[in-house]
Scaffold this active site. Structure first.
Site, PDB file in Angstrom:
ATOM      1  N   ARG A  64       0.845  -1.204   0.000  1.00 19.37           N
ATOM      2  CA  ARG A  64       0.000   0.000   0.000  1.00 19.37           C
ATOM      3  C   ARG A  64       0.881   1.254   0.000  1.00 19.37           C
ATOM      4  O   ARG A  64       0.529   2.277  -0.587  1.00 19.37           O
ATOM      5  CB  ARG A  64      -0.925  -0.015   1.217  1.00 19.37           C
ATOM      6  CG  ARG A  64      -1.984  -1.112   1.151  1.00 19.37           C
ATOM      7  CD  ARG A  64      -2.821  -1.145   2.418  1.00 19.37           C
ATOM      8  NE  ARG A  64      -3.859  -2.165   2.406  1.00 19.37           N
ATOM      9  CZ  ARG A  64      -3.714  -3.391   2.899  1.00 19.37           C
ATOM     10  NH1 ARG A  64      -2.573  -3.770   3.420  1.00 19.37           N
ATOM     11  NH2 ARG A  64      -4.720  -4.252   2.878  1.00 19.37           N
ATOM     12  N   ASP A 121     -10.176  -4.720   8.299  1.00 16.26           N
ATOM     13  CA  ASP A 121      -9.291  -5.736   8.880  1.00 16.26           C
ATOM     14  C   ASP A 121     -10.052  -6.565   9.916  1.00 16.26           C
ATOM     15  O   ASP A 121      -9.910  -7.783   9.995  1.00 16.26           O
ATOM     16  CB  ASP A 121      -8.081  -5.075   9.564  1.00 16.26           C
ATOM     17  CG  ASP A 121      -7.284  -4.203   8.598  1.00 16.26           C
ATOM     18  OD1 ASP A 121      -7.191  -4.565   7.420  1.00 16.26           O
ATOM     19  OD2 ASP A 121      -6.759  -3.153   9.040  1.00 16.26           O
ATOM     20  N   ARG A 131     -12.351  -9.101   8.405  1.00 21.11           N
ATOM     21  CA  ARG A 131     -11.597 -10.265   7.918  1.00 21.11           C
ATOM     22  C   ARG A 131     -11.193 -11.156   9.097  1.00 21.11           C
ATOM     23  O   ARG A 131     -11.306 -12.378   9.034  1.00 21.11           O
ATOM     24  CB  ARG A 131     -10.374  -9.777   7.145  1.00 21.11           C
ATOM     25  CG  ARG A 131     -10.782  -9.144   5.813  1.00 21.11           C
ATOM     26  CD  ARG A 131      -9.732  -8.288   5.193  1.00 21.11           C
ATOM     27  NE  ARG A 131     -10.062  -7.931   3.810  1.00 21.11           N
ATOM     28  CZ  ARG A 131      -9.458  -6.993   3.113  1.00 21.11           C
ATOM     29  NH1 ARG A 131      -8.475  -6.291   3.658  1.00 21.11           N
ATOM     30  NH2 ARG A 131      -9.802  -6.748   1.868  1.00 21.11           N
ATOM     31  N   HIS A 187      -3.357   0.122   8.539  1.00 18.83           N
ATOM     32  CA  HIS A 187      -4.098  -0.762   7.638  1.00 18.83           C
ATOM     33  C   HIS A 187      -3.059  -1.247   6.623  1.00 18.83           C
ATOM     34  O   HIS A 187      -2.899  -0.687   5.545  1.00 18.83           O
ATOM     35  CB  HIS A 187      -5.233   0.014   6.952  1.00 18.83           C
ATOM     36  CG  HIS A 187      -5.939  -0.785   5.906  1.00 18.83           C
ATOM     37  ND1 HIS A 187      -6.524  -1.995   6.160  1.00 18.83           N
ATOM     38  CD2 HIS A 187      -6.145  -0.557   4.575  1.00 18.83           C
ATOM     39  CE1 HIS A 187      -7.051  -2.474   5.053  1.00 18.83           C
ATOM     40  NE2 HIS A 187      -6.824  -1.626   4.072  1.00 18.83           N
TER      41      HIS A 187
HETATM   42  P1  NAI Z   1     -10.120   2.019  -9.341  1.00 23.01           P
HETATM   43  O1  NAI Z   1      -8.932   2.211 -10.178  1.00 23.01           O
HETATM   44  O2  NAI Z   1     -11.168   1.043  -9.764  1.00 23.01           O
HETATM   45  O3  NAI Z   1     -10.858   3.433  -9.121  1.00 23.01           O
HETATM   46  C1  NAI Z   1     -10.193   4.616  -8.822  1.00 23.01           C
HETATM   47  C2  NAI Z   1     -10.961   5.743  -9.512  1.00 23.01           C
HETATM   48  O4  NAI Z   1     -10.419   7.006  -9.080  1.00 23.01           O
HETATM   49  C3  NAI Z   1     -10.842   5.718 -11.047  1.00 23.01           C
HETATM   50  O5  NAI Z   1     -12.124   5.599 -11.630  1.00 23.01           O
HETATM   51  C4  NAI Z   1     -10.184   7.052 -11.383  1.00 23.01           C
HETATM   52  O6  NAI Z   1     -10.663   7.634 -12.585  1.00 23.01           O
HETATM   53  C5  NAI Z   1     -10.579   7.892 -10.166  1.00 23.01           C
HETATM   54  N1  NAI Z   1      -9.751   9.080  -9.975  1.00 23.01           N
HETATM   55  C6  NAI Z   1      -8.400   9.203 -10.059  1.00 23.01           C
HETATM   56  N2  NAI Z   1      -8.017  10.467  -9.818  1.00 23.01           N
HETATM   57  C7  NAI Z   1      -9.148  11.174  -9.567  1.00 23.01           C
HETATM   58  C8  NAI Z   1      -9.412  12.527  -9.243  1.00 23.01           C
HETATM   59  N3  NAI Z   1      -8.423  13.408  -9.101  1.00 23.01           N
HETATM   60  N4  NAI Z   1     -10.691  12.908  -9.056  1.00 23.01           N
HETATM   61  C9  NAI Z   1     -11.708  12.018  -9.189  1.00 23.01           C
HETATM   62  N5  NAI Z   1     -11.519  10.712  -9.485  1.00 23.01           N
HETATM   63  C10 NAI Z   1     -10.256  10.305  -9.681  1.00 23.01           C
HETATM   64  O7  NAI Z   1      -9.589   1.653  -7.884  1.00 23.01           O
HETATM   65  P2  NAI Z   1     -10.413   0.974  -6.678  1.00 23.01           P
HETATM   66  O8  NAI Z   1     -10.216  -0.478  -6.720  1.00 23.01           O
HETATM   67  O9  NAI Z   1     -11.777   1.541  -6.652  1.00 23.01           O
HETATM   68  O10 NAI Z   1      -9.562   1.534  -5.427  1.00 23.01           O
HETATM   69  C11 NAI Z   1      -9.564   2.915  -5.122  1.00 23.01           C
HETATM   70  C12 NAI Z   1      -8.598   3.214  -3.982  1.00 23.01           C
HETATM   71  O11 NAI Z   1      -9.089   2.631  -2.783  1.00 23.01           O
HETATM   72  C13 NAI Z   1      -7.190   2.650  -4.176  1.00 23.01           C
HETATM   73  O12 NAI Z   1      -6.230   3.569  -3.691  1.00 23.01           O
HETATM   74  C14 NAI Z   1      -7.193   1.398  -3.317  1.00 23.01           C
HETATM   75  O13 NAI Z   1      -5.907   0.998  -2.926  1.00 23.01           O
HETATM   76  C15 NAI Z   1      -8.037   1.883  -2.163  1.00 23.01           C
HETATM   77  N6  NAI Z   1      -8.618   0.840  -1.342  1.00 23.01           N
HETATM   78  C16 NAI Z   1      -8.619   1.052  -0.001  1.00 23.01           C
HETATM   79  C17 NAI Z   1      -9.142   0.130   0.851  1.00 23.01           C
HETATM   80  C18 NAI Z   1      -9.134   0.393   2.319  1.00 23.01           C
HETATM   81  O14 NAI Z   1      -9.409  -0.510   3.085  1.00 23.01           O
HETATM   82  N7  NAI Z   1      -8.819   1.598   2.775  1.00 23.01           N
HETATM   83  C19 NAI Z   1      -9.717  -1.135   0.346  1.00 23.01           C
HETATM   84  C20 NAI Z   1      -9.717  -1.236  -1.098  1.00 23.01           C
HETATM   85  C21 NAI Z   1      -9.176  -0.277  -1.908  1.00 23.01           C
END
Ligand code: NAI
Length: 302
Positions: A85, A145, A148, A172
């Site tokens: 991460r 977490d 899970r 995390h």
């Molecule tokens: P994804 O790639 O499917 O979606 C990310 C979206 O953000 C894309 O559609 C992109 O166009 C958009 N984006 C990028 N820059 C932007 C901006 N400046 N303004 C508006 N939209 C923008 O990724 P996913 O799978 O949805 O994951 C998103 C984030 O969440 C990642 O950083 C991932 O690591 C994190 N994540 C965190 C978790 C947690 O437990 N905290 C769990 C799962 C994912």
């Protein structure tokens, strides 16, 4: 009203959960306008089947977040199987800063839930960039977490997942601290039901659980999206739920100037209260290590 920035896998699935559980109306924002619009249209067309009346708008126009009670930031890159991460840090910090500027402009009274990874560092970045009171900025990670952790305890015991209570604190990430001493099955300490070896196996599975999914399907979606809805529900309905949330510490647990997961009361003002537990010596050491991991990452922020 809830705004979700990032209409990717996690943001869209979270929007759907928020609608189907009737937590609030949703504005879904993405730089790719068609993606946000398409997701919103798809969800709207599901409404008659699931019977929700909430409104969903997809847009690239940040001004539509005006009046939001809660803004959820899922915008950013997701990690690839070989990445940690922390590897995502500098790219995502830039994205989070851009988004937070819009939040300050259009939803200055909102609460801000950070999901983008590495979530503890991004929560720190969002807190500093927003200038909001610290209770209004918090990160989602430890509840996931804990879900899970609960799932693996239930599987090992062959009992309902609903009856497991558990807490995870710390980063995390790989240095997270599942609190074995707090885990219970309907109030029965897990330590009295499972051997040390089995508990250790469960703890290790909990730590690698996110990566295990990413290795198989490239990303995690349903579990984080469900947890986002649980947290949104706690805030929008002022439910004062107790859970591990990344929050900016000012002396709690002996640490300052770091955002990390600790148990809090989550309610209508965001973090209503930080709960300071007396940690067992071994747990305290692991938590200290986790704080150092995040502090070192924060120092590397460009
Ligand atoms: P994804 O790639 O499917 O979606 C990310 C979206 O953000 C894309 O559609 C992109 O166009 C958009 N984006 C990028 N820059 C932007 C901006 N400046 N303004 C508006 N939209 C923008 O990724 P996913 O799978 O949805 O994951 C998103 C984030 O969440 C990642 O950083 C991932 O690591 C994190 N994540 C965190 C978790 C947690 O437990 N905290 C769990 C799962 C994912």
């Amino acid at each position: 009203m809830i705004s979700i920035v990032g209409a990717g896998k996690v943001g869209s699935a979270a929007a759907f959960n928020i609608l189907r559980y009737r937590i609030g109306d949703v504005v879904l924002i993405d730089v790719f306008e068609n993606l946000a619009k398409g997701e919103a249209l798809d969800m709207m067309q599901t409404a008659p089947a699931i019977e929700f009346d909430g409104k969903i708008v997809g847009t690239s126009d940040f001004s539509l977040m005006r009046g939001s009670d809660l803004v959820i930031v899922t915008a950013g890159q997701a990690r690839k199987p070989e990445m940690s991460r922390i590897d995502l840090m500098n790219t995502n910090a830039k994205i989070v800063k851009t988004v937070v500027k819009e939040v300050v402009k259009y939803a200055p009274n909102s609460k801000l839930m950070v999901v983008t990874n590495p979530v503890d560092v991004m929560t720190y970045v969002a807190y500093k960039e927003s200038g909001f009171e610290r209770n209004r900025v918090f990160g989602m990670g430890n509840v996931l977490d804990a879900m899970r952790f609960r799932s693996y305890i239930a599987m090992e015991l062959g009992v309902s997942r609903e009856d497991i209570r558990a807490l995870v604190i710390g980063e995390h990430g790989d240095s997270m601290v599942p609190l074995v001493e707090c885990a219970s099955v309907s109030g029965i300490p897990v330590t009295s039901l499972l051997s040390k070896e089995k508990i250790e196996k469960i703890v290790n599975l909990t730590v690698t659980s996110g990566s295990d999914v990413i290795k198989l399907k490239g990303s995690t979606t349903y579990a984080p999206a469900s947890v986002i809805a649980i947290m949104a529900d706690a805030v929008l309905r002022g439910r004062n739920r107790v859970m591990g949330v990344s929050t900016y510490l000012q002396g709690e647990y002996g640490f300052s100037d770091v955002a990390i997961g600790v148990p809090v009361v989550l309610g209508k003002n965001g973090v209503e209260k930080i709960l300071e537990l007396e940690l067992m010596p071994e747990t305290e050491k692991r938590f200290e290590k986790s704080v150092s991991t995040i502090k070192e990452a924060i120092e590397k922020l460009k």
